[in-house]
Design a protein around this motif. Structure first.
Motif, mmCIF file in Angstrom:
data_model
loop_
_atom_site.group_PDB
_atom_site.id
_atom_site.type_symbol
_atom_site.label_atom_id
_atom_site.label_comp_id
_atom_site.label_asym_id
_atom_site.label_seq_id
_atom_site.Cartn_x
_atom_site.Cartn_y
_atom_site.Cartn_z
ATOM 1 N N LEU A 266 0.826 -1.207 0.000
ATOM 2 C CA LEU A 266 0.000 0.000 0.000
ATOM 3 C C LEU A 266 0.856 1.251 0.000
ATOM 4 O O LEU A 266 0.605 2.196 -0.768
ATOM 5 N N PHE A 267 1.886 1.291 0.832
ATOM 6 C CA PHE A 267 2.707 2.498 0.903
ATOM 7 C C PHE A 267 3.566 2.674 -0.351
ATOM 8 O O PHE A 267 3.892 3.802 -0.723
ATOM 9 N N LYS A 268 3.903 1.576 -1.005
ATOM 10 C CA LYS A 268 4.569 1.706 -2.310
ATOM 11 C C LYS A 268 3.630 2.366 -3.313
ATOM 12 O O LYS A 268 4.037 3.233 -4.093
ATOM 13 N N ILE A 269 2.385 1.948 -3.304
ATOM 14 C CA ILE A 269 1.386 2.534 -4.200
ATOM 15 C C ILE A 269 1.211 4.020 -3.913
ATOM 16 O O ILE A 269 1.198 4.857 -4.815
ATOM 17 N N MET A 270 1.105 4.366 -2.634
ATOM 18 C CA MET A 270 0.854 5.750 -2.252
ATOM 19 C C MET A 270 2.090 6.633 -2.387
ATOM 20 O O MET A 270 1.977 7.863 -2.322
ATOM 21 N N SER A 271 3.268 6.024 -2.581
ATOM 22 C CA SER A 271 4.495 6.825 -2.702
ATOM 23 C C SER A 271 4.582 7.557 -4.027
ATOM 24 O O SER A 271 5.357 8.506 -4.161
ATOM 25 N N ASP A 272 3.788 7.137 -5.010
ATOM 26 C CA ASP A 272 3.776 7.833 -6.300
ATOM 27 C C ASP A 272 2.804 9.018 -6.211
ATOM 28 O O ASP A 272 1.621 8.827 -5.893
ATOM 29 N N HIS B 264 -1.805 3.856 -14.242
ATOM 30 C CA HIS B 264 -1.855 3.906 -12.783
ATOM 31 C C HIS B 264 -3.168 3.321 -12.254
ATOM 32 O O HIS B 264 -3.190 2.637 -11.232
ATOM 33 N N LEU B 265 -4.253 3.572 -12.950
ATOM 34 C CA LEU B 265 -5.532 3.002 -12.541
ATOM 35 C C LEU B 265 -5.514 1.482 -12.647
ATOM 36 O O LEU B 265 -6.081 0.780 -11.792
ATOM 37 N N LEU C 165 1.184 10.835 -8.372
ATOM 38 C CA LEU C 165 -0.011 10.782 -9.211
ATOM 39 C C LEU C 165 -1.022 9.773 -8.667
ATOM 40 O O LEU C 165 -2.220 10.063 -8.578
ATOM 41 N N ARG C 166 -0.543 8.604 -8.264
ATOM 42 C CA ARG C 166 -1.460 7.597 -7.709
ATOM 43 C C ARG C 166 -2.086 8.098 -6.407
ATOM 44 O O ARG C 166 -3.264 7.850 -6.138
ATOM 45 N N LEU C 167 -1.296 8.792 -5.597
ATOM 46 C CA LEU C 167 -1.834 9.326 -4.347
ATOM 47 C C LEU C 167 -2.953 10.321 -4.626
ATOM 48 O O LEU C 167 -4.001 10.288 -3.974
ATOM 49 N N ARG C 168 -2.764 11.180 -5.612
ATOM 50 C CA ARG C 168 -3.807 12.161 -5.931
ATOM 51 C C ARG C 168 -5.042 11.486 -6.527
ATOM 52 O O ARG C 168 -6.171 11.912 -6.280
ATOM 53 N N ILE C 169 -4.834 10.424 -7.288
ATOM 54 C CA ILE C 169 -5.979 9.651 -7.796
ATOM 55 C C ILE C 169 -6.793 9.105 -6.628
ATOM 56 O O ILE C 169 -8.027 9.226 -6.594
ATOM 57 N N LEU C 170 -6.127 8.515 -5.659
ATOM 58 C CA LEU C 170 -6.818 7.945 -4.503
ATOM 59 C C LEU C 170 -7.550 9.018 -3.706
ATOM 60 O O LEU C 170 -8.684 8.800 -3.252
ATOM 61 N N MET C 171 -6.924 10.170 -3.541
ATOM 62 C CA MET C 171 -7.552 11.240 -2.769
ATOM 63 C C MET C 171 -8.768 11.812 -3.501
ATOM 64 O O MET C 171 -9.786 12.148 -2.872
#
Length: 257
Positions: A150-156, A191-192, A158-164
């Motif tokens: 999960l934290f690897k995913i959120m470290s990017d 990324h999706l 663009l992916r973090l902003r997608i999730l938010m």
């Protein structure tokens, strides 16, 4: 059923409060009732401090059958989670090497104090810790990914902003995400796809649009992490939200709550 052991030095104050409180909180929750067996023990057991009964009685919590138990007498038993409540006990958690999880909650020993206030303070601290534990572990949730993934995913970024953005909007299409993020469609789609394949997001087609959203059975610890990031960094997606709100006639899914 998961077996939980609270471990302390004397098993006379902190661990007794934790045992009684967690049993009470489990009985009061439709989510966790019957899911946990809770015990406590000490490295050098002493009699239960009378102030434990005072605090529990004040909060209308059953204080019957509280007894001090020698930790070494339980070392042949399996506990899913061992929670130590003092530094000395934390050093002795090797007594239970086959436990699935070893957790340390450090609480100052209230017994040296002359009054009962320290016991009330420990009770309040334990209540907050136990409530969070039960929220994250109480229901039967799917195994999506682990913390490292999960934290690897959120470290990017663009992916973090997608999730938010999806956290706020509940569901978004590829086109809307592309406009809000000002990124190319192939890049956003890559990324999706990663988020979908990891199980963090689900996709759903409605007509010509594909919407991405969080699955209904997303584990609570992941949801809690996303909630914390969103509330802790509220300005993270300000510009993206402004661009999203400027999209005219934006399509929204009909079957995703």
């Amino acid at each position: 059923m998961k077996r939980i052991l609270f471990l302390c030095t004397g098993n006379s104050a902190r661990s007794q409060l934790a045992e009684a409180l967690m049993r009470h909180m489990c009985r009061d929750s439709a989510v966790t009732i019957g899911q946990f067996e809770i015990m406590s023990a000490g490295m050098a057991p002493e009699s239960v401090d009378p102030r434990v009964y005072e605090v529990l009685n004040y909060h209308n919590i059953n204080a019957d059958n509280l007894t001090s138990t020698l930790a070494s007498s339980l070392q042949d038993q399996h506990f899913d989670v061992v929670i130590t409540l003092c530094d000395k006990a934390n050093k002795e958690c090797a007594l239970f090497p086959d436990s699935d999880a070893l957790i340390h909650w450090d609480f100052k020993d209230p017994k040296p104090l002359s009054d009962s206030q320290g016991f009330y303070d420990v009770f309040d601290g334990l209540k907050a810790k136990i409530a969070l534990f039960l929220m994250l572990h109480g229901d039967n949730q799917s195994d999506t990914i682990g913390a490292v993934e999960l934290f690897k995913i959120m470290s990017d970024p663009l992916r973090l902003r997608i999730l938010m953005l999806i956290h706020d909007e509940r569901a978004l299409s590829v086109g809307d995400l592309t406009k809000a993020l000002q990124a190319s469609q192939p890049k956003v789609s890559r990324h999706l796809a990663l988020l979908r394949d990891s199980g963090v997001l689900h996709d759903q087609r409605e007509g010509v649009c594909i919407f991405y959203h969080f699955p209904a059975d997303l584990p609570q610890w992941i949801q809690h992490t996303l909630d914390t990031v969103r509330n802790g960094q509220p300005a993270l997606i300000n510009q993206e939200k402004i661009r999203l709100s400027a999209i005219k006639n934006r399509k929204k899914p009909q079957s995703i709550n």
